[in-house]
Design a protein around this motif. Structure first.
Motif, PDB file in Angstrom:
ATOM      1  N   SER A 441       1.071  -1.176  -0.103  1.00 55.50           N
ATOM      2  CA  SER A 441      -0.711   0.229  -0.398  1.00 55.50           C
ATOM      3  C   SER A 441       0.799   1.045   0.415  1.00 55.50           C
ATOM      4  N   SER A 442       1.997   1.015   0.280  1.00 58.48           N
ATOM      5  CA  SER A 442       2.909   2.210  -0.122  1.00 58.48           C
ATOM      6  C   SER A 442       3.840   2.656  -1.579  1.00 58.48           C
ATOM      7  N   PHE A 443       2.978   1.742  -2.818  1.00 57.86           N
ATOM      8  CA  PHE A 443       3.387   2.375  -3.579  1.00 57.86           C
ATOM      9  C   PHE A 443       2.062   2.940  -4.449  1.00 57.86           C
ATOM     10  N   ASN A 444       2.199   3.319  -5.664  1.00 60.83           N
ATOM     11  CA  ASN A 444       1.028   3.762  -5.868  1.00 60.83           C
ATOM     12  C   ASN A 444       0.943   2.374  -7.261  1.00 60.83           C
ATOM     13  N   PRO A 445       0.092   2.395  -7.415  1.00 60.62           N
ATOM     14  CA  PRO A 445      -0.225   0.885  -8.074  1.00 60.62           C
ATOM     15  C   PRO A 445      -0.248   1.401  -9.344  1.00 60.62           C
ATOM     16  N   LYS A 446      -0.433   2.346  -9.749  1.00 60.88           N
ATOM     17  CA  LYS A 446      -0.099   3.129 -11.896  1.00 60.88           C
ATOM     18  C   LYS A 446       1.549   3.557 -11.640  1.00 60.88           C
ATOM     19  N   MET A 447       2.179   3.564 -10.531  1.00 60.75           N
ATOM     20  CA  MET A 447       3.490   3.507 -10.845  1.00 60.75           C
ATOM     21  C   MET A 447       4.811   2.663 -11.348  1.00 60.75           C
ATOM     22  N   ASP A 487      11.102  -1.661 -14.564  1.00 64.72           N
ATOM     23  CA  ASP A 487      10.284  -1.417 -15.141  1.00 64.72           C
ATOM     24  C   ASP A 487       8.048  -1.793 -14.743  1.00 64.72           C
TER      25      ASP A 487
END
Lengths: 661, 294
Positions: A441-447, A487
């Motif tokens: 949850s600490s990462f933006n899933p779209k990045m 990537d």
């Protein structure tokens, strides 16, 4: 119908159980041939990492598998009947009356809109054939036995009116109320705080001893196994790879997986700080389990035959069997994995010059104002952090421990500037960065991973685009991942890899302090060791100061130079990690250390464990005197009236207690 | 040397396309496929209506009044001998224009105002949301009728009137999405490096709200098409002789017993479009949320 009751002394017999999940795209072979049996009064622990099939196995035993799970073959014999062949109606007679179940999360397994009495009494009436009034008396009796105060009144409460610990006690009372001969518990204490966990474990121990019920419990906590279980089964890739008495398995593990697992956790004795062992590779994909031994690709002792045939469980002594061709597992390997001699280096007093203070907190407070009941009344305030004074020197690791609600996470947020302190000051030489608890949850899933690590550099305007790309590549290598990961998206990484990315992001701006809030608690045991080793290496190589927040006392002790113990927003004890651990000065520290089980049955058997009673008081109503007074065994009238302050207890140690131990 | 067109950048773009989970799923999703099977022919027919061997939608032919559906007039003709298929296709053009415009307006305003309200909270939030609540108190069709009767009829007023009713719903939706995202750990992570509020909103919040908004957008488009038809049916939308699905149905309702096809044919087309847009939104939702899949 008259069932022939075989004359055996086993409560449960499982024969070659296979459970598959028939998903749309593939068949996940979660349980792949498990056999074992339980005798009355026995407590058997099943340990394994997530994905090992332990929960699927436990749920198969009472046919509570979630869709699309299915028992494909095998026998589960309870009370002379094969569970796998019963109809739903017959099963309901077995569930509850013969087999009691305790689930992990007491909130979601109790119906929130039904009173406890409505959930507890009907099963007793049905299973024991009693009228409502007598069933109610039995229910009250059980609630009393599991330690619910004023049981006769509380039975009509709703689950949300109870704390998590109380709800789990209710679950236990429900599971035991129809006198089952077998109890199945799936991670029964994982959702609870350590001191509550210790209370629940003690309760389960006493109740199973009194009633003679056998218990099968699923856990990933090796400490809990050591404290609680008579026998232990280690599951890997849907199979039991080692089974035996807990003392024997911990003392002389025979399967390479068990042997590795036991060396990934910090030494319970705490004397040497060797590097933790890392298990290389990943567990196999259960959609397509490998031929032969499923652990062979991660095993240092693997031979040619391991790829051809699968080793079966064979006896290694009284009550001990393991599924490995080699009699002694890794110890028979041509080159057994040796612990890397690079020991974790504690910062010497001499290295730490007082002038090099890197972080100072002065009388730090964070109060969250609540809603007033009436417009004219004074609103109640949650005092999450209530006057903390701490300092850290360069290169030092500070461990902060305490139960949930003690204010340790709020303190971290204050340090990072995510919340403004109500009063008090923070001085940081350089900047502070954070490694979060849940790496997903600490990462933006779209990045992509590249964008995630690059973000701090872009935001602060550091360097040109090629310079930033260079830095990102250096960072990903520093945390031990390959450039090809850059990537990918976060959902394409495993938990441990994600947490490495979290560390890389925290390092991007060359911080002087890195705050790690429970960085390993969302990870599997074998992955934890990797992250802890990584943090230790970074501390050595970069001279970064770490603040390590955790409730896992063994890990904190392993990694920290100093420990601060927090209770209700205050630091109650502060000092060198080893000193605090071996000779706690504050009764709360002592209670916390006692509550946490060590993963070694031999040590557990010798410990005199004082389990503190009661629960954390509401931070809305902090007592006027010592905050710990309501739970302390040494409490006097002075403690209730006069608040102790953090003063020097010995040369290196501070404690906030009128009567330190 | 014609081959040198294919630049590596373009090739890698094409290779990346299947990575979008939505795209791949839409192609394999039954509902979405059904929606596309209905929508694509309608879109093609509408786009190339002028090339079809049909008489113009406004052209009358008094010698061929109220003819049954036939090879030359697949949907029959109306009381003035106009071709119902030609008029229906012209009406679909209007419908799709209304649906698409309303959805776009609602999305744009919803994203901007909803994000501001949800992200900043406090006074800004209270100001925006109290206005939104006032608008939400009116039934959307009544709101549209009221506005059209003030501003006047025609395409643009109809679009604005319908959008006015949808914008508050989208603001509310976007606000609730933003509120749930605002406390995510990755927002905290960006805040620890002192990222600007613009950065947080544009990089972390809005991209993660697009998926559910698209679902709501396709439902809003279907709804707008129905509202436009209702308005035109009531004589408050697109004015005859310009065709719109609503006013064609209104034209035909007097002759339902003699010439059922005048009202029924455009009615079936509205049903098909609205239904397939709903299927499409279901498909998008299932594509983006794996838990919705059975």
């Amino acid at each position: 119908m008259n069932f022939m009751q075989p004359i055996t002394d086993t409560v449960l017999q499982v024969h070659d159980l296979h459970t598959h999940f028939l998903t749309e795209t593939a068949v996940v072979k979660a349980v792949n041939g498990v056999s074992f049996s339980l005798k009355p009064g026995e407590r058997v622990a099943i340990v394994g990492e997530s994905g090992s099939g332990k929960s699927a196995m436990a749920m198969s035993l009472i046919r509570l598998l979630a869709y699309p799970g299915k028992i494909v073959s095998g026998e589960v014999i309870v009370g002379g009947r094969d569970i796998t062949k019963l109809s739903e109606a017959e099963l309901n007679g077995v569930r509850g009356s013969e087999v009691g179940t305790i689930f992990q999360d007491p909130m979601s397994s109790l119906d929130p809109v039904m009173r406890v009495s409505e959930q507890m009494i009907p099963p007793i009436m049905r299973n024991l054939g009693l009228p409502r009034k007598e069933a109610r008396d039995i229910a009250v009796g059980w609630l009393d036995r599991v330690g619910i105060p004023d049981a006769a009144g509380r039975i009509d409460a709703y689950p949300f009116e109870m704390s998590g610990g109380m709800r789990q006690r209710v679950m236990i009372a429900m599971a035991l109320s129809c006198n089952p001969r077998l109890i199945i518990a799936d991670e029964p204490t994982t959702a609870l705080d350590v001191t509550i966990q210790a209370q629940i474990v003690e309760l389960l121990k006493n109740l199973t001893a009194e009633t003679g019920a056998a218990m099968l419990f699923i856990t990933h906590d090796l400490g809990l196994v050591a404290r609680f279980a008579h026998k232990v089964g280690v599951m890997y890739a849907g199979k039991i790879v080692e089974f035996g008495s807990a003392a024997d398995v911990f003392a002389h593990p025979r399967h390479p997986y068990t042997q590795s697992l036991l060396r990934t956790i910090p030494n319970a004795a705490g004397a040497e700080r060797e590097r933790l062992l890392q298990i290389p590779g990943f567990p196999p994909d259960m959609r397509n389990p490998p031929v032969g031994c499923s652990f062979r690709e991660r095993c240092a002792a693997a031979q040619d035959r391991c790829a051809v045939s699968t080793p079966e469980l064979t006896f290694r002594g009284v009550d001990h069997s393991a599924a490995c061709f080699l009699p002694n597992g890794l110890n028979d390997a041509p080159a057994p994995p040796k612990p890397v001699k690079r020991a974790i280096r504690l910062s010497n007093e001499a290295d730490l010059v007082p002038q090099q203070d890197i972080l100072e907190m002065h009388n730090l407070r964070k109060h969250f104002p609540g809603k007033a009941t009436f417009p004219w009344s004074k609103p109640k305030t949650v005092r999450a952090v209530n006057g903390v004074n701490l300092r850290m020197r360069k290169g030092e690791t500070l461990g902060i421990v305490g139960e949930s609600g003690c204010g340790k996470s709020t303190l971290a947020r204050l340090l990072l500037g995510l919340d403004e302190p109500t009063t008090g000051e923070i001085f940081i030489a350089g900047i502070a960065q954070m490694v979060f608890q849940d790496p997903y949850s600490s990462f933006n899933p779209k990045m992509t991973i590249f964008n995630i690590i690059e973000e701090p550099l872009i935001v602060t305007g550091a360097g040109t685009r090629p310079e930033r790309a260079e830095k990102v590549r250096a960072l990903i290598k520093q945390v031990g991942l390959e450039e090809s990961y850059l990537d990918r998206y976060p959902n394409q990484l495993s938990g441990g890899q994600r947490q490495r990315v979290g560390v890389a992001r925290a390092l991007a701006l060359n911080p002087s302090v890195v705050v790690a809030d429970e960085p390993t608690s969302a990870l599997d045991v074998s992955v934890r060791a990797q992250i802890i080793n990584l943090l230790c290496d970074l501390k050595d190589d970069l001279g970064i100061s770490f603040i390590f927040i955790s409730h896992d006392l063994l890990t904190v002790r392993y990694i920290s130079d100093r420990i601060a113990v927090m209770y209700l927003g205050e630091v109650v004890e502060y000092g060198p990690a080893e000193d605090v651990f071996l000779k706690p000065a504050h009764p709360y520290t002592r209670a916390l250390i006692d509550a946490i089980p060590t993963p070694d049955p031999a040590i557990e058997a010798q410990r005199s464990i004082n389990i503190i009673s009661g629960e954390l008081p509401s931070p809305l109503n902090i007592p006027t005197g010592c905050a710990f007074a309501s739970r302390c065994f040494k409490v006097t009238d002075r403690c209730r009236e006069e608040k102790p302050v953090l003063v020097a207890h010995s040369q290196k140690r501070d404690a906030a207690c009128h009567f330190p131990l | 040397m014609a081959i040198t067109f294919t630049t590596p950048a373009r090739a890698s773009f094409l290779l990346r396309m299947p990575k979008l989970p939505g795209m791949r799923f839409l192609a394999g999703n039954k509902k979405a496929r059904l929606a596309l099977i209905i929508l694509v022919p309608i879109l093609l027919l509408t786009a190339f209506a002028s090339y079809l061997p049909l008489q113009g939608p406004l052209q009358t032919n008094l010698r061929a009044m109220m003819q049954e559906p036939s090879f030359y007039h697949p949907f029959g003709t109306d009381r003035m001998g106009r071709d119902v298929l030609a008029r229906t296709l012209a009406g679909v053009q209007v419908s799709l224009l209304v649906g698409f415009s309303v959805a776009t307006i609602a999305l744009v305003f919803g994203i901007v105002l909803g994000t501001i309200a949800g992200f900043f909270g406090r006074t800004v939030d209270r100001a925006i949301m109290s206005i939104v609540d006032i608008f939400l108190a009116f039934p959307s069709l009544l709101l549209a009728i009221g506005l059209v009767s003030i501003v006047g009829t025609g395409l643009i007023p109809v679009i604005l009137a319908i959008a006015l009713a949808d914008v508050p719903r989208f603001i509310r939706l976007q606000r609730s999405l933003v509120l749930s995202l605002r406390s995510r750990a990755y927002i905290d992570a960006a805040r620890t490096v002192k990222a600007s509020q613009w950065w947080l909103m544009s990089r972390h919040i809005v991209p993660n709200t697009i998926a559910p908004l698209l679902v709501a957008g396709s439902i809003a488009a279907a709804n707008a098409i129905l509202v436009e038809a209702s308005l035109s049916f009531l004589g408050l939308g697109i004015m005859p002789p310009s065709p719109s699905l609503g006013n064609i149905i209104r034209d035909g309702q007097l002759y339902l017993q003699q010439a059922w096809w005048i009202s029924t044919m455009p009615g079936v087309v509205i049903l098909a479009i609205a239904l397939s847009l709903h299927f499409l939104s279901d498909g998008i939702r299932e594509a983006l949320d794996p838990r919705a899949r059975k």
